[in-house]
Write an enzyme that holds these catalytic residues in place. Structure first.
Site, short mmCIF file in Angstrom:
data_model
loop_
_atom_site.label_atom_id
_atom_site.label_comp_id
_atom_site.label_asym_id
_atom_site.label_seq_id
_atom_site.Cartn_x
_atom_site.Cartn_y
_atom_site.Cartn_z
N SER A 2 62.64 -53.42 71.81
CA SER A 2 63.77 -53.31 71.02
C SER A 2 64.30 -51.96 71.02
O SER A 2 63.76 -50.99 71.02
CB SER A 2 63.20 -53.71 69.57
OG SER A 2 64.17 -53.46 68.51
N SER A 34 65.76 -51.02 68.16
CA SER A 34 66.13 -50.63 66.59
C SER A 34 65.00 -49.37 66.44
O SER A 34 65.78 -48.58 65.67
CB SER A 34 65.40 -51.91 65.78
OG SER A 34 66.30 -52.96 65.87
N SER A 72 62.49 -59.90 63.12
CA SER A 72 62.91 -60.69 64.39
C SER A 72 61.97 -62.07 64.75
O SER A 72 61.08 -62.16 64.11
CB SER A 72 63.07 -59.73 65.48
OG SER A 72 64.19 -60.45 66.23
N LYS A 96 61.66 -64.79 61.40
CA LYS A 96 62.68 -64.80 60.68
C LYS A 96 62.93 -65.81 59.38
O LYS A 96 63.66 -65.66 58.70
CB LYS A 96 64.21 -64.81 61.65
CG LYS A 96 64.50 -63.41 62.08
CD LYS A 96 65.45 -63.48 63.08
CE LYS A 96 66.86 -62.87 62.54
NZ LYS A 96 67.71 -62.63 63.49
N ASN A 124 66.27 -61.03 58.30
CA ASN A 124 66.03 -60.03 59.12
C ASN A 124 65.84 -58.65 58.76
O ASN A 124 65.18 -57.62 59.30
CB ASN A 124 66.98 -59.84 60.23
CG ASN A 124 68.35 -59.08 59.66
OD1 ASN A 124 68.56 -58.90 58.44
ND2 ASN A 124 69.17 -58.30 60.70
N ASP A 141 72.62 -59.99 60.14
CA ASP A 141 73.42 -60.31 61.41
C ASP A 141 74.80 -60.54 61.27
O ASP A 141 75.75 -60.08 62.00
CB ASP A 141 72.80 -61.32 62.25
CG ASP A 141 71.10 -60.80 62.79
OD1 ASP A 141 71.05 -60.08 63.34
OD2 ASP A 141 70.26 -61.45 62.38
N GLY A 148 78.13 -71.86 69.04
CA GLY A 148 76.63 -71.66 68.90
C GLY A 148 76.42 -71.61 67.28
O GLY A 148 77.01 -70.75 66.44
N TYR A 164 75.46 -58.81 74.22
CA TYR A 164 75.80 -57.26 74.44
C TYR A 164 75.26 -56.89 76.03
O TYR A 164 75.45 -55.80 76.27
CB TYR A 164 75.30 -56.34 73.39
CG TYR A 164 73.66 -56.49 73.12
CD1 TYR A 164 72.70 -56.05 73.59
CD2 TYR A 164 73.34 -57.22 71.88
CE1 TYR A 164 71.51 -56.16 73.31
CE2 TYR A 164 72.17 -57.16 71.55
CZ TYR A 164 71.19 -56.36 72.20
OH TYR A 164 69.92 -57.00 71.82
P1 NAD Z 1 69.21 -69.14 69.54
O1 NAD Z 1 68.16 -69.47 70.48
O2 NAD Z 1 68.78 -69.12 67.82
O3 NAD Z 1 70.51 -70.04 69.48
C1 NAD Z 1 70.86 -70.37 70.71
C2 NAD Z 1 72.20 -70.95 70.44
O4 NAD Z 1 72.78 -71.12 71.87
C3 NAD Z 1 72.15 -72.59 70.16
O5 NAD Z 1 73.63 -72.61 69.31
C4 NAD Z 1 72.25 -73.34 71.37
O6 NAD Z 1 72.79 -74.63 71.22
C5 NAD Z 1 73.19 -72.42 72.05
N1 NAD Z 1 72.82 -72.70 73.48
C6 NAD Z 1 71.93 -72.10 74.37
N2 NAD Z 1 72.14 -72.50 75.74
C7 NAD Z 1 73.42 -73.22 75.84
C8 NAD Z 1 74.14 -73.74 76.85
N3 NAD Z 1 73.73 -73.65 78.05
N4 NAD Z 1 75.41 -74.28 76.30
C9 NAD Z 1 75.86 -74.28 75.29
N5 NAD Z 1 75.20 -73.53 74.11
C10 NAD Z 1 74.04 -73.10 74.37
O7 NAD Z 1 69.82 -67.60 69.67
P2 NAD Z 1 70.67 -66.50 68.98
O8 NAD Z 1 69.28 -65.59 68.15
O9 NAD Z 1 71.24 -66.94 67.94
O10 NAD Z 1 71.20 -65.80 70.12
C11 NAD Z 1 72.49 -66.27 70.64
C12 NAD Z 1 73.01 -65.24 71.44
O11 NAD Z 1 73.60 -64.13 70.25
C13 NAD Z 1 72.35 -64.33 72.34
O12 NAD Z 1 72.93 -64.12 73.43
C14 NAD Z 1 71.61 -63.16 71.75
O13 NAD Z 1 71.62 -62.11 72.68
C15 NAD Z 1 72.90 -62.83 70.69
N6 NAD Z 1 72.51 -61.91 69.50
C16 NAD Z 1 73.43 -60.85 69.48
C17 NAD Z 1 73.19 -60.06 68.53
C18 NAD Z 1 73.78 -58.73 68.17
O14 NAD Z 1 73.61 -58.19 67.26
N7 NAD Z 1 74.75 -58.64 69.00
C19 NAD Z 1 72.27 -60.71 67.25
C20 NAD Z 1 71.55 -61.90 67.54
C21 NAD Z 1 71.82 -62.49 68.89
#
Ligand code: NAD
Length: 292
Positions: free
Chosen positions: A27, A29, A74, A78, A99, A114, A138, A241
């Site tokens: 992480s 963080s 995390s 969560k 979170n 988030d 998503g 990211y």
């Molecule tokens: P999660 O596992 O809770 O959710 C995954 C999501 O992706 C679901 O909606 C699922 O249906 C979808 N998905 C997965 N594979 C797929 C595919 N092949 N086709 C279509 N949809 C698909 O994950 P999360 O924690 O919500 O994270 C999602 C993304 O957001 C990740 O890339 C993560 O790195 C990013 N994220 C970024 C931040 C940030 O601060 N920038 C914070 C949290 C998550």
């Protein structure tokens, strides 16, 4: 373990803020928060603890017993942690996840930052979501937090897409809650319906990818591959990211859209937690220099 001189900073007065998750050693963080404490001269230290669901309840008891100021939370904790806390923020109650936990004299309140992080990342780029229509692909942890926060913060319309998988039932519940608890009009659609996706993007101001598509192991992939689905005045935001430029953002840039990656969201979700812990603003420009 690396040798780092912390004795000049950590004293008997120093307060602890934790990060409880598993796995968590990767992480950013701890670096983010400790750099900000140092920059502002705040007497806190931020440490990551490998905690999963099996030791979560005892960990929360420990936070109370040791009067720890708070913690970030995390995966996989969560959702499960909500049952051990005294209060939840509106966004936490609507998403069912936390979170950030703040300990105010023994009262533990759960927050989810988030979605706040995403909204601040957009406003940092000059984009106000009030009254806007947003298409979100998503509905996992990130997507749900964004949907709820956008609804609470005054987005006019949300078109929510998810593929047919285990996230769908809860996605529909989240959409129903946003319609019930906010003035935003939200609707759920299947991601497989590409015509609907095209039509909803066409009438949206902002498109958000909140799936892992575009990062490992789906590096180079994008849920939108046809550039004619985008237009120059559309803002395209990707929660991913790493890499800093996903295939979706590459296509968006080619079309002439404003393309924003997830680094700002990561920074601003941390900044929102920092403010909750310390009541101070994180030094954003300094943190951008340190982290990016
Ligand atoms: P999660 O596992 O809770 O959710 C995954 C999501 O992706 C679901 O909606 C699922 O249906 C979808 N998905 C997965 N594979 C797929 C595919 N092949 N086709 C279509 N949809 C698909 O994950 P999360 O924690 O919500 O994270 C999602 C993304 O957001 C990740 O890339 C993560 O790195 C990013 N994220 C970024 C931040 C940030 O601060 N920038 C914070 C949290 C998550």
């Amino acid at each position: 373990m690396g040798k780092i001189a912390i004795t000049e900073r950590v004293t008997g007065h120093t307060e602890l803020i934790g990060l409880i998750a598993y796995p968590i050693r990767h992480s950013m963080s701890p670096t983010m928060h400790n750099e900000a404490f140092k920059k502002l001269g705040l007497d806190y230290v931020y440490v990551a603890f490998e905690v999963d669901n099996s030791t979560l309840e005892d960990t929360v008891k420990g936070i109370r017993a040791m009067k720890i100021r708070g913690c970030n939370v995390s995966m996989p904790n969560k959702r499960k942690i909500t049952q051990y806390l005294d209060k939840l923020s509106d966004a936490s109650a609507l998403t069912g996840s936390v979170n950030t936990v703040v300990n105010d004299n023994g009262v533990l309140t759960g927050h989810i930052t988030d979605g706040i992080g995403c909204m601040h990342a957009l406003s940092d780029e000059g984009i106000d979501i009030k009254g806007k229509k947003i298409t979100i692909m998503g509905t996992g942890g990130a997507g749900t937090a964004i949907i709820v926060q956008a609804g609470l913060d005054g987005a006019a319309e949300l078109s929510v897409f998810n593929r047919a998988d285990e996230f769908v039932p809860e996605a529909k519940e989240t959409v129903a809650k946003v319609n019930d608890k906010t003035s935003c009009k939200a609707a759920f659609y299947k991601l497989e319906d590409q015509d609907k996706l095209r039509a909803e993007i066409a009438s949206s101001d902002i498109l958000i990818n909140a799936t892992g598509v575009g990062m490992k192991p789906m590096l180079g992939e994008s849920l939108v591959t046809d550039p004619t689905m985008l237009r120059p005045d559309l803002v395209v935001f990707d929660c991913v990211y790493s890499p800093t430029e996903t295939r979706l953002l590459e296509i968006a840039k080619e079309v002439g859209c404003k393309a924003i990656n997830g680094l700002g969201m990561m920074l601003f979700q941390g900044a929102a937690a920092f403010k909750l812990f310390t009541n101070e603003e994180m030094p954003i420009d300094y943190m951008k220099d340190v982290l990016f």
